[in-house]
Design a protein around this motif. Structure first.
Motif, PDB file in Angstrom:
ATOM      1  N   SER A  42      14.077  -0.466  17.605  1.00  0.00           N
ATOM      2  CA  SER A  42      15.170  -1.402  17.365  1.00  0.00           C
ATOM      3  C   SER A  42      14.874  -2.370  16.219  1.00  0.00           C
ATOM      4  O   SER A  42      15.773  -2.987  15.684  1.00  0.00           O
ATOM      5  CB  SER A  42      15.481  -2.195  18.637  1.00  0.00           C
ATOM      6  N   GLY A  43      13.605  -2.525  15.842  1.00  0.00           N
ATOM      7  CA  GLY A  43      13.253  -3.399  14.740  1.00  0.00           C
ATOM      8  C   GLY A  43      13.074  -4.849  15.150  1.00  0.00           C
ATOM      9  O   GLY A  43      12.746  -5.687  14.339  1.00  0.00           O
ATOM     10  N   ARG A  44      13.274  -5.154  16.413  1.00  0.00           N
ATOM     11  CA  ARG A  44      13.084  -6.522  16.889  1.00  0.00           C
ATOM     12  C   ARG A  44      11.608  -6.807  17.085  1.00  0.00           C
ATOM     13  O   ARG A  44      10.802  -5.920  17.305  1.00  0.00           O
ATOM     14  CB  ARG A  44      13.791  -6.726  18.221  1.00  0.00           C
ATOM     15  N   SER A  45      11.288  -8.076  17.040  1.00  0.00           N
ATOM     16  CA  SER A  45       9.917  -8.504  17.278  1.00  0.00           C
ATOM     17  C   SER A  45       9.639  -8.451  18.779  1.00  0.00           C
ATOM     18  O   SER A  45      10.465  -8.866  19.593  1.00  0.00           O
ATOM     19  CB  SER A  45       9.740  -9.927  16.758  1.00  0.00           C
ATOM     20  N   VAL A  46       8.500  -7.915  19.154  1.00  0.00           N
ATOM     21  CA  VAL A  46       8.120  -7.841  20.564  1.00  0.00           C
ATOM     22  C   VAL A  46       7.711  -9.215  21.072  1.00  0.00           C
ATOM     23  O   VAL A  46       8.039  -9.597  22.186  1.00  0.00           O
ATOM     24  CB  VAL A  46       6.965  -6.828  20.741  1.00  0.00           C
ATOM     25  N   ILE A  47       7.017  -9.991  20.234  1.00  0.00           N
ATOM     26  CA  ILE A  47       6.561 -11.323  20.628  1.00  0.00           C
ATOM     27  C   ILE A  47       7.682 -12.334  20.392  1.00  0.00           C
ATOM     28  O   ILE A  47       8.187 -12.449  19.275  1.00  0.00           O
ATOM     29  CB  ILE A  47       5.312 -11.730  19.831  1.00  0.00           C
ATOM     30  N   LYS A  48       8.066 -13.074  21.427  1.00  0.00           N
ATOM     31  CA  LYS A  48       9.110 -14.089  21.283  1.00  0.00           C
ATOM     32  C   LYS A  48       8.532 -15.416  20.805  1.00  0.00           C
ATOM     33  O   LYS A  48       9.046 -16.024  19.875  1.00  0.00           O
ATOM     34  CB  LYS A  48       9.839 -14.287  22.615  1.00  0.00           C
ATOM     35  N   ARG A  49       7.465 -15.866  21.468  1.00  0.00           N
ATOM     36  CA  ARG A  49       6.825 -17.135  21.079  1.00  0.00           C
ATOM     37  C   ARG A  49       5.468 -17.236  21.760  1.00  0.00           C
ATOM     38  O   ARG A  49       5.162 -16.472  22.672  1.00  0.00           O
ATOM     39  CB  ARG A  49       7.705 -18.318  21.475  1.00  0.00           C
ATOM     40  N   MET A  50       4.678 -18.198  21.306  1.00  0.00           N
ATOM     41  CA  MET A  50       3.402 -18.463  21.950  1.00  0.00           C
ATOM     42  C   MET A  50       3.662 -19.371  23.146  1.00  0.00           C
ATOM     43  O   MET A  50       4.456 -20.303  23.062  1.00  0.00           O
ATOM     44  CB  MET A  50       2.442 -19.128  20.973  1.00  0.00           C
ATOM     45  N   HIS A  51       3.024 -19.078  24.256  1.00  0.00           N
ATOM     46  CA  HIS A  51       3.206 -19.865  25.472  1.00  0.00           C
ATOM     47  C   HIS A  51       2.140 -20.962  25.506  1.00  0.00           C
ATOM     48  O   HIS A  51       0.952 -20.666  25.617  1.00  0.00           O
ATOM     49  CB  HIS A  51       3.084 -18.961  26.697  1.00  0.00           C
ATOM     50  N   LEU A  52       2.572 -22.207  25.382  1.00  0.00           N
ATOM     51  CA  LEU A  52       1.639 -23.328  25.384  1.00  0.00           C
ATOM     52  C   LEU A  52       1.759 -24.099  26.696  1.00  0.00           C
ATOM     53  O   LEU A  52       2.824 -24.607  27.035  1.00  0.00           O
ATOM     54  CB  LEU A  52       1.917 -24.258  24.203  1.00  0.00           C
ATOM     55  N   SER A  53       0.669 -24.146  27.433  1.00  0.00           N
ATOM     56  CA  SER A  53       0.597 -24.896  28.680  1.00  0.00           C
ATOM     57  C   SER A  53      -0.847 -25.350  28.860  1.00  0.00           C
ATOM     58  O   SER A  53      -1.709 -25.031  28.041  1.00  0.00           O
ATOM     59  CB  SER A  53       1.035 -24.019  29.859  1.00  0.00           C
ATOM     60  N   GLU A  54      -1.113 -26.067  29.935  1.00  0.00           N
ATOM     61  CA  GLU A  54      -2.483 -26.528  30.184  1.00  0.00           C
ATOM     62  C   GLU A  54      -3.421 -25.339  30.374  1.00  0.00           C
ATOM     63  O   GLU A  54      -4.506 -25.286  29.818  1.00  0.00           O
ATOM     64  CB  GLU A  54      -2.533 -27.404  31.434  1.00  0.00           C
ATOM     65  N   LYS A  55      -2.976 -24.382  31.151  1.00  0.00           N
ATOM     66  CA  LYS A  55      -3.825 -23.227  31.446  1.00  0.00           C
ATOM     67  C   LYS A  55      -4.054 -22.381  30.195  1.00  0.00           C
ATOM     68  O   LYS A  55      -5.171 -21.933  29.931  1.00  0.00           O
ATOM     69  CB  LYS A  55      -3.196 -22.379  32.544  1.00  0.00           C
ATOM     70  N   SER A  56      -2.990 -22.163  29.406  1.00  0.00           N
ATOM     71  CA  SER A  56      -3.165 -21.365  28.190  1.00  0.00           C
ATOM     72  C   SER A  56      -4.046 -22.085  27.169  1.00  0.00           C
ATOM     73  O   SER A  56      -4.744 -21.440  26.391  1.00  0.00           O
ATOM     74  CB  SER A  56      -1.812 -21.005  27.573  1.00  0.00           C
ATOM     75  N   SER A  57      -4.035 -23.407  27.184  1.00  0.00           N
ATOM     76  CA  SER A  57      -4.915 -24.165  26.289  1.00  0.00           C
ATOM     77  C   SER A  57      -6.370 -24.037  26.722  1.00  0.00           C
ATOM     78  O   SER A  57      -7.266 -23.987  25.888  1.00  0.00           O
ATOM     79  CB  SER A  57      -4.519 -25.636  26.281  1.00  0.00           C
ATOM     80  N   GLY A 114      13.660 -14.390  34.305  1.00  0.00           N
ATOM     81  CA  GLY A 114      12.265 -13.998  34.483  1.00  0.00           C
ATOM     82  C   GLY A 114      11.569 -13.943  33.133  1.00  0.00           C
ATOM     83  O   GLY A 114      12.202 -13.797  32.091  1.00  0.00           O
ATOM     84  N   VAL A 115      10.256 -14.073  33.137  1.00  0.00           N
ATOM     85  CA  VAL A 115       9.480 -14.120  31.903  1.00  0.00           C
ATOM     86  C   VAL A 115       8.392 -13.053  31.958  1.00  0.00           C
ATOM     87  O   VAL A 115       7.813 -12.815  33.019  1.00  0.00           O
ATOM     88  CB  VAL A 115       8.837 -15.518  31.729  1.00  0.00           C
ATOM     89  N   THR A 116       8.139 -12.420  30.834  1.00  0.00           N
ATOM     90  CA  THR A 116       7.015 -11.502  30.717  1.00  0.00           C
ATOM     91  C   THR A 116       6.019 -12.117  29.758  1.00  0.00           C
ATOM     92  O   THR A 116       6.360 -12.445  28.628  1.00  0.00           O
ATOM     93  CB  THR A 116       7.477 -10.129  30.194  1.00  0.00           C
ATOM     94  N   LYS A 117       4.772 -12.316  30.234  1.00  0.00           N
ATOM     95  CA  LYS A 117       3.741 -12.933  29.402  1.00  0.00           C
ATOM     96  C   LYS A 117       2.656 -11.913  29.107  1.00  0.00           C
ATOM     97  O   LYS A 117       2.373 -11.039  29.918  1.00  0.00           O
ATOM     98  CB  LYS A 117       3.125 -14.137  30.112  1.00  0.00           C
ATOM     99  N   ALA A 118       2.057 -12.062  27.929  1.00  0.00           N
ATOM    100  CA  ALA A 118       0.943 -11.205  27.542  1.00  0.00           C
ATOM    101  C   ALA A 118      -0.251 -12.086  27.206  1.00  0.00           C
ATOM    102  O   ALA A 118      -0.128 -13.024  26.422  1.00  0.00           O
ATOM    103  CB  ALA A 118       1.323 -10.357  26.347  1.00  0.00           C
ATOM    104  N   VAL A 119      -1.391 -11.787  27.808  1.00  0.00           N
ATOM    105  CA  VAL A 119      -2.634 -12.481  27.490  1.00  0.00           C
ATOM    106  C   VAL A 119      -3.414 -11.574  26.553  1.00  0.00           C
ATOM    107  O   VAL A 119      -3.779 -10.457  26.904  1.00  0.00           O
ATOM    108  CB  VAL A 119      -3.454 -12.776  28.761  1.00  0.00           C
TER     109      VAL A 119
END
Length: 131
Positions: A42-57, A114-119
């Motif tokens: 489809s040509g869309r970006s798979v990554i929407k944004r970086m998830h910033l939270s206390e745990k991700s920091s 719902g959200v899908t996150k990737a580490v």
């Protein structure tokens, strides 16, 4: 005379993989390394944004970065896009799907999406600038 109805059937022995298949697998990528595939059609970006939270920091100290990704994103797609976008080497990707939740504001009821996150784990010595 009793019949044993629950007797397990003999399992056939699995044949070892052919040497050509093993060689092809090792040529494609070393053990523990992801083999990248092209992004979705489809040509869309798979990554929407970086998830910033206390745990991700906190996990950034261990070379792990958390991204919000498309619901249908696969691990190789995420690895390819992180490599292309940030010019870093990806060691591994873990994907988790968080379900939607019921919410209520006054008398109105609804659902959060719902959200899908990737580490994404990077190789040692590499980092991504976060703002």
């Amino acid at each position: 005379m009793a019949f044993n109805l629950f007797k397990k059937k003999d399992k056939k022995e699995k044949k070892p993989a052919a040497p050509a298949q093993v060689e092809a697998a090792t040529e494609a990528g070393e053990a523990g390394e992801l083999v990248a595939t092209p992004p979705p059609v489809s040509g869309r970006s798979v990554i929407k944004r970086m998830h910033l939270s206390e745990k991700s920091s906190r996990v950034q100290a261990y070379n792990q970065y958390v991204f919000v990704v498309d619901k249908k994103a696969t691990k190789p797609q995420v690895a390819t896009e992180v490599h292309e976008r940030y010019k870093v080497d990806v060691r591994s990707v873990k994907i988790t799907k968080l379900p939607s939740k019921n919410m209520r504001v006054g008398l109105r009821e609804g659902k959060t999406s719902g959200v899908t996150k990737a580490v994404v784990v990077l190789k040692a010595g590499q980092s991504i600038a976060t703002s």
